[in-house]
Design a protein around this motif. Structure first.
Motif, mmCIF file in Angstrom:
data_model
loop_
_atom_site.group_PDB
_atom_site.id
_atom_site.type_symbol
_atom_site.label_atom_id
_atom_site.label_comp_id
_atom_site.label_asym_id
_atom_site.label_seq_id
_atom_site.Cartn_x
_atom_site.Cartn_y
_atom_site.Cartn_z
ATOM 1 N N LYS A 16 9.342 -42.055 -28.441
ATOM 2 C CA LYS A 16 8.162 -41.695 -27.648
ATOM 3 C C LYS A 16 6.882 -42.344 -28.143
ATOM 4 C CE LYS A 16 9.863 -37.365 -25.750
ATOM 5 N NZ LYS A 16 9.552 -35.986 -25.438
ATOM 6 N N HIS A 17 6.515 -42.134 -29.382
ATOM 7 C CA HIS A 17 5.251 -42.665 -29.890
ATOM 8 C C HIS A 17 5.222 -44.194 -29.859
ATOM 9 C CE1 HIS A 17 3.649 -38.824 -32.023
ATOM 10 N NE2 HIS A 17 4.186 -38.561 -30.852
ATOM 11 N N PRO A 18 6.294 -44.888 -30.270
ATOM 12 C CA PRO A 18 6.265 -46.351 -30.153
ATOM 13 C C PRO A 18 6.054 -46.823 -28.706
ATOM 14 C CG PRO A 18 8.003 -45.711 -31.659
ATOM 15 C CD PRO A 18 7.487 -44.441 -31.016
ATOM 16 N N ALA A 19 6.662 -46.161 -27.747
ATOM 17 C CA ALA A 19 6.492 -46.549 -26.338
ATOM 18 C C ALA A 19 5.055 -46.328 -25.887
ATOM 19 C CB ALA A 19 7.454 -45.764 -25.451
ATOM 20 N N ILE A 20 4.453 -45.236 -26.334
ATOM 21 C CA ILE A 20 3.077 -44.927 -25.955
ATOM 22 C C ILE A 20 2.112 -45.933 -26.567
ATOM 23 C CG2 ILE A 20 1.243 -43.201 -26.186
ATOM 24 C CD1 ILE A 20 3.629 -41.093 -26.142
ATOM 25 N N PHE A 21 2.284 -46.246 -27.849
ATOM 26 C CA PHE A 21 1.399 -47.220 -28.484
ATOM 27 C C PHE A 21 1.606 -48.620 -27.921
ATOM 28 C CE2 PHE A 21 0.798 -43.918 -31.718
ATOM 29 C CZ PHE A 21 -0.587 -43.958 -31.816
ATOM 30 N N GLN A 22 2.820 -48.951 -27.530
ATOM 31 C CA GLN A 22 3.062 -50.245 -26.895
ATOM 32 C C GLN A 22 2.322 -50.317 -25.560
ATOM 33 O OE1 GLN A 22 7.156 -51.130 -25.914
ATOM 34 N NE2 GLN A 22 6.719 -53.305 -25.739
ATOM 35 N N ALA A 23 2.374 -49.239 -24.782
ATOM 36 C CA ALA A 23 1.648 -49.207 -23.509
ATOM 37 C C ALA A 23 0.148 -49.331 -23.748
ATOM 38 C CB ALA A 23 1.967 -47.921 -22.752
ATOM 39 N N TYR A 24 -0.367 -48.656 -24.763
ATOM 40 C CA TYR A 24 -1.787 -48.729 -25.089
ATOM 41 C C TYR A 24 -2.188 -50.146 -25.501
ATOM 42 C CZ TYR A 24 -6.268 -47.894 -27.327
ATOM 43 O OH TYR A 24 -7.589 -47.956 -27.672
ATOM 44 N N ASP A 25 -1.350 -50.790 -26.314
ATOM 45 C CA ASP A 25 -1.656 -52.129 -26.807
ATOM 46 C C ASP A 25 -1.737 -53.153 -25.683
ATOM 47 O OD1 ASP A 25 -1.811 -51.203 -29.402
ATOM 48 O OD2 ASP A 25 0.229 -51.829 -29.934
ATOM 49 N N THR A 26 -1.043 -52.923 -24.575
ATOM 50 C CA THR A 26 -1.066 -53.886 -23.463
ATOM 51 C C THR A 26 -2.294 -53.711 -22.569
ATOM 52 O OG1 THR A 26 0.217 -52.490 -21.959
ATOM 53 C CG2 THR A 26 1.459 -53.988 -23.409
ATOM 54 N N LEU A 27 -3.052 -52.630 -22.755
ATOM 55 C CA LEU A 27 -4.228 -52.393 -21.922
ATOM 56 C C LEU A 27 -5.363 -53.342 -22.274
ATOM 57 C CD1 LEU A 27 -4.513 -48.476 -22.061
ATOM 58 C CD2 LEU A 27 -3.551 -49.857 -20.201
ATOM 59 N N ALA A 28 -6.117 -53.732 -21.265
ATOM 60 C CA ALA A 28 -7.388 -54.416 -21.483
ATOM 61 C C ALA A 28 -8.456 -53.335 -21.639
ATOM 62 C CB ALA A 28 -7.715 -55.313 -20.293
ATOM 63 N N VAL A 29 -9.579 -53.690 -22.220
ATOM 64 C CA VAL A 29 -10.674 -52.728 -22.372
ATOM 65 C C VAL A 29 -11.064 -52.208 -20.991
ATOM 66 C CG1 VAL A 29 -13.067 -52.432 -23.098
ATOM 67 C CG2 VAL A 29 -11.502 -53.773 -24.503
ATOM 68 N N GLY A 30 -11.157 -50.892 -20.883
ATOM 69 C CA GLY A 30 -11.508 -50.246 -19.623
ATOM 70 C C GLY A 30 -10.302 -49.793 -18.813
ATOM 71 N N GLU A 31 -9.123 -50.276 -19.148
ATOM 72 C CA GLU A 31 -7.915 -49.860 -18.433
ATOM 73 C C GLU A 31 -7.345 -48.600 -19.065
ATOM 74 O OE1 GLU A 31 -6.100 -53.987 -16.651
ATOM 75 O OE2 GLU A 31 -5.316 -53.282 -18.570
ATOM 76 N N SER A 32 -6.482 -47.921 -18.286
ATOM 77 C CA SER A 32 -5.883 -46.689 -18.780
ATOM 78 C C SER A 32 -4.489 -46.519 -18.197
ATOM 79 C CB SER A 32 -6.750 -45.488 -18.389
ATOM 80 O OG SER A 32 -6.814 -45.352 -16.985
ATOM 81 N N PHE A 33 -3.770 -45.569 -18.763
ATOM 82 C CA PHE A 33 -2.504 -45.129 -18.190
ATOM 83 C C PHE A 33 -2.447 -43.623 -18.312
ATOM 84 C CE2 PHE A 33 -1.451 -45.775 -22.653
ATOM 85 C CZ PHE A 33 -0.609 -44.720 -22.960
#
Length: 98
Positions: A16-33
């Protein structure tokens, strides 16, 4: 703009946590999930505070008994600096009237 959703309820706990941090790392500034989970991920928030201090947003969208939704936003490209210092001498000097 559409917001991506990451539902981790079916992932094994170690993933879970690795998947969440991977999703966060792919965001550009201002983007969200939107993170979808089945419990309040307090340990995850603690990790965000350590790994990305003051550079992310965390907004609870739904806090139901079976589903929790949190919008996680990238506010800065890097964690903001944290200043750590020993303030004991400042406090002791302030108490010393001499």
């Amino acid at each position: 703009m559409s917001v991506a959703e990451l539902d981790v309820r079916t992932l094994p706990k170690p993933d879970k946590h690795p998947a969440i941090f991977q999703a966060y790392d792919t965001l550009a500034v201002g983007e969200s999930f939107v993170l979808v989970n089945n419990h309040d991920p307090q340990h995850l928030r603690d990790e965000f505070n350590i790994e990305h201090p003051a550079s992310y947003g965390w907004d609870c969208l739904e806090n139901g008994p079976e589903t929790l939704q949190i919008r996680i936003c990238k506010l800065a490209s890097r964690p903001l600096p944290t200043i750590v210092g020993d303030t004991r001498s400042i406090v002791s000097d302030a108490r010393d009237p001499g």
